[in-house]
Scaffold this active site. Structure first.
Site, PDB file in Angstrom:
ATOM      1  N   TRP A 185      21.934 -31.224  84.070  1.00 47.24           N
ATOM      2  CA  TRP A 185      22.826 -30.343  83.304  1.00 47.24           C
ATOM      3  C   TRP A 185      22.095 -29.110  82.774  1.00 47.24           C
ATOM      4  CZ3 TRP A 185      26.391 -33.829  79.764  1.00 47.24           C
ATOM      5  CH2 TRP A 185      26.893 -34.888  80.515  1.00 47.24           C
ATOM      6  N   LYS A 229      19.352 -33.310  97.817  1.00 44.82           N
ATOM      7  CA  LYS A 229      18.253 -33.270  96.839  1.00 44.82           C
ATOM      8  C   LYS A 229      17.343 -34.487  97.027  1.00 44.82           C
ATOM      9  CE  LYS A 229      17.507 -30.682  94.164  1.00 44.82           C
ATOM     10  NZ  LYS A 229      16.711 -29.424  94.327  1.00 44.82           N
ATOM     11  N   TYR A 288      20.186 -24.839  96.955  1.00 44.03           N
ATOM     12  CA  TYR A 288      21.645 -24.646  97.033  1.00 44.03           C
ATOM     13  C   TYR A 288      22.200 -25.536  95.928  1.00 44.03           C
ATOM     14  CZ  TYR A 288      26.350 -24.691  99.114  1.00 44.03           C
ATOM     15  OH  TYR A 288      27.701 -24.558  99.343  1.00 44.03           O
ATOM     16  N   TYR A 335      25.452 -32.622  98.014  1.00 41.99           N
ATOM     17  CA  TYR A 335      24.355 -32.001  97.252  1.00 41.99           C
ATOM     18  C   TYR A 335      23.331 -33.058  96.852  1.00 41.99           C
ATOM     19  CZ  TYR A 335      21.984 -30.213  93.045  1.00 41.99           C
ATOM     20  OH  TYR A 335      21.041 -29.866  92.099  1.00 41.99           O
TER      21      TYR A 335
HETATM   22  N1  LIG Z   1      21.789 -26.426  87.490  1.00 43.95           N
HETATM   23  C1  LIG Z   1      21.767 -27.718  87.187  1.00 43.95           C
HETATM   24  O1  LIG Z   1      22.564 -28.216  86.403  1.00 43.95           O
HETATM   25  C2  LIG Z   1      20.718 -28.613  87.801  1.00 43.95           C
HETATM   26  C3  LIG Z   1      20.695 -29.986  87.465  1.00 43.95           C
HETATM   27  C4  LIG Z   1      19.716 -30.809  88.027  1.00 43.95           C
HETATM   28  C5  LIG Z   1      18.786 -30.275  88.899  1.00 43.95           C
HETATM   29  N2  LIG Z   1      18.856 -28.947  89.224  1.00 43.95           N
HETATM   30  C6  LIG Z   1      17.840 -28.399  90.158  1.00 43.95           C
HETATM   31  O2  LIG Z   1      17.048 -27.461  89.438  1.00 43.95           O
HETATM   32  C7  LIG Z   1      16.595 -26.438  90.322  1.00 43.95           C
HETATM   33  C8  LIG Z   1      16.913 -25.078  89.722  1.00 43.95           C
HETATM   34  O3  LIG Z   1      18.326 -24.967  89.541  1.00 43.95           O
HETATM   35  P1  LIG Z   1      18.995 -23.661  88.933  1.00 43.95           P
HETATM   36  O4  LIG Z   1      20.084 -24.111  88.034  1.00 43.95           O
HETATM   37  O5  LIG Z   1      17.945 -22.751  88.443  1.00 43.95           O
HETATM   38  O6  LIG Z   1      19.646 -23.054  90.271  1.00 43.95           O
HETATM   39  P2  LIG Z   1      20.170 -21.569  90.547  1.00 43.95           P
HETATM   40  O7  LIG Z   1      20.312 -20.802  89.302  1.00 43.95           O
HETATM   41  O8  LIG Z   1      21.342 -21.730  91.468  1.00 43.95           O
HETATM   42  O9  LIG Z   1      18.957 -20.932  91.369  1.00 43.95           O
HETATM   43  C9  LIG Z   1      18.647 -21.312  92.683  1.00 43.95           C
HETATM   44  C10 LIG Z   1      17.929 -20.164  93.345  1.00 43.95           C
HETATM   45  O10 LIG Z   1      17.608 -20.531  94.695  1.00 43.95           O
HETATM   46  C11 LIG Z   1      17.839 -19.387  95.519  1.00 43.95           C
HETATM   47  N3  LIG Z   1      18.077 -19.745  96.908  1.00 43.95           N
HETATM   48  C12 LIG Z   1      19.196 -20.258  97.465  1.00 43.95           C
HETATM   49  N4  LIG Z   1      19.064 -20.355  98.790  1.00 43.95           N
HETATM   50  C13 LIG Z   1      17.819 -19.906  99.103  1.00 43.95           C
HETATM   51  C14 LIG Z   1      17.108 -19.729 100.320  1.00 43.95           C
HETATM   52  N5  LIG Z   1      17.635 -20.054 101.506  1.00 43.95           N
HETATM   53  N6  LIG Z   1      15.856 -19.221 100.286  1.00 43.95           N
HETATM   54  C15 LIG Z   1      15.304 -18.855  99.096  1.00 43.95           C
HETATM   55  N7  LIG Z   1      15.939 -18.983  97.899  1.00 43.95           N
HETATM   56  C16 LIG Z   1      17.181 -19.497  97.911  1.00 43.95           C
HETATM   57  C17 LIG Z   1      19.067 -18.754  94.894  1.00 43.95           C
HETATM   58  O11 LIG Z   1      19.221 -17.430  95.339  1.00 43.95           O
HETATM   59  P3  LIG Z   1      20.739 -16.819  95.411  1.00 43.95           P
HETATM   60  O12 LIG Z   1      21.243 -16.835  94.005  1.00 43.95           O
HETATM   61  O13 LIG Z   1      20.498 -15.457  95.958  1.00 43.95           O
HETATM   62  O14 LIG Z   1      21.502 -17.720  96.319  1.00 43.95           O
HETATM   63  C18 LIG Z   1      18.765 -18.878  93.411  1.00 43.95           C
HETATM   64  O15 LIG Z   1      17.989 -17.794  92.953  1.00 43.95           O
HETATM   65  C19 LIG Z   1      17.258 -26.734  91.675  1.00 43.95           C
HETATM   66  O16 LIG Z   1      16.354 -27.479  92.459  1.00 43.95           O
HETATM   67  C20 LIG Z   1      18.431 -27.620  91.316  1.00 43.95           C
HETATM   68  O17 LIG Z   1      18.797 -28.458  92.387  1.00 43.95           O
HETATM   69  C21 LIG Z   1      19.773 -28.102  88.682  1.00 43.95           C
END
Ligand SMILES: NC(=O)c1ccc[n+]([C@@H]2O[C@H](COP(=O)([O-])OP(=O)(O)OC[C@H]3O[C@@H](n4cnc5c(N)ncnc54)[C@H](OP(=O)(O)O)[C@@H]3O)[C@@H](O)[C@H]2O)c1
Length: 280
Positions: free
Chosen positions: A148, A127, A61, A123
């Protein structure tokens, strides 16, 4: 076979694309294939897939501000979902993606993997709780904290700035949070190198260098030739719902010590992304 969760997300889709390009066996799943918050479904999935040899857990999430009003869903996905998954992976390599937001720092030095966590938002707390669950449940864990992230999904900061630039004369962008933009394609390549390396532990991985969101916005707009005024604003006056750390600089000492290459400078990453975006 490597299981990739969050395969429809920014990072997960690039991890799958990387494994595919490397001809490595993998299975990318999203919430439609397996809702990680359903414990019985997670257990049944692993019972049905005994050929899973490692997991790259990208699902989460990720709506940081929305989470402030949705503690339940955020915690369910990031803490319980991660716990259910990790419980089925006690003896196989398990790679968990975490965040710079687990730190609550106001300093200006790069944060080491061993620095104390101080998550501030719903959030960030979820995490960090996910990290602790993985460390407690998996013998062969990697925790990779990044920051980011931008990728092909059109909700990332770069895409948002470019969209706003088409409809606004002036943009207000936060200037007192410093971190590193990270291209999901670059991070995905590192994760795919790491997962079967056996070099378990906690890592920080971002594109190299650091900037503020304001500097990043200026860079993007200049690169794309958009003449929009960008005004620097403080975190306080911007007034986002969730608190965010001022210092998101992450030290790469653990990557260096374990022989992994650092990711390219963030400017190169942004240029590459902008170039690829033109062909989408
Ligand atoms: N984005 C950032 O800036 C950032 C920064 C630091 C760390 N991170 C970490 O990096 C990782 C990847 O991030 P991202 O940017 O690729 O995130 P994202 O694009 O939001 O992708 C997250 C995925 O998880 C899926 N998901 C959500 N709830 C779920 C559930 N209950 N069961 C199975 N799948 C589920 C979502 O599906 P739906 O789209 O259908 O909900 C989506 O495909 C995450 O762990 C995040 O916390 C991200």
């Amino acid at each position: 076979m490597i299981l990739v969760t969050g395969a429809g997300g920014q990072l997960g889709s690039d991890v799958c694309a990387t494994l595919k390009a490397q001809n490595r066996p993998y299975l990318g799943i999203d919430v439609d294939a397996l809702d990680l918050t359903d414990e019985a479904a997670v257990q049944a999935f692993f019972a049905d897939h005994i050929d899973i040899t490692a997991v790259i857990h990208c699902a989460a999430y990720t709506a940081v501000d929305k989470a402030q009003d949705d503690f339940e869903t955020c915690t369910k996905v990031n803490v319980l979902g991660t716990t259910y998954l990790a419980s089925c992976c006690s003896d196989i390599p398990f790679l968990y993606i975490s965040s710079d937001y687990i730190f609550g720092s106001d300093g200006n030095l790069p944060l080491e993997t061993t620095d104390p966590a101080a998550p501030q938002s719903v959030y960030a707390k979820s995490k960090y709780a996910g990290e602790l669950a993985v460390e407690a449940l998996c013998r062969k864990f990697y925790v990779v904290r990044t920051s980011w992230v931008f990728g092909e999904k059109d909700t990332n900061f770069i895409a948002t700035i470019l969209r706003l630039a088409d409809t606004h004369d002036t943009l207000r962008v936060v200037c007192d949070q410093i971190g590193a933009p990270t291209y999901s394609r670059h991070l995905a390549a590192l994760l795919c190198d790491m997962i079967e390396s056996g070099k378990y532990g906690v890592y920080h991985a971002t594109n190299e260098g650091a900037c503020s969101w304001f500097e990043l916005a200026q860079y993007i707009l200049k690169a794309e030739g958009k003449s929009v005024t960008v005004l620097p604003v403080t975190t306080e006056s911007y007034g986002a719902k969730a608190p965010r750390p001022h210092n998101s600089r992450l030290s790469k000492k653990s990557l260096d010590e374990n022989g992994f290459s650092r990711l390219p400078p963030w400017q190169d990453a942004v240029n590459e992304y902008l170039e690829r975006r033109k062909n989408l």
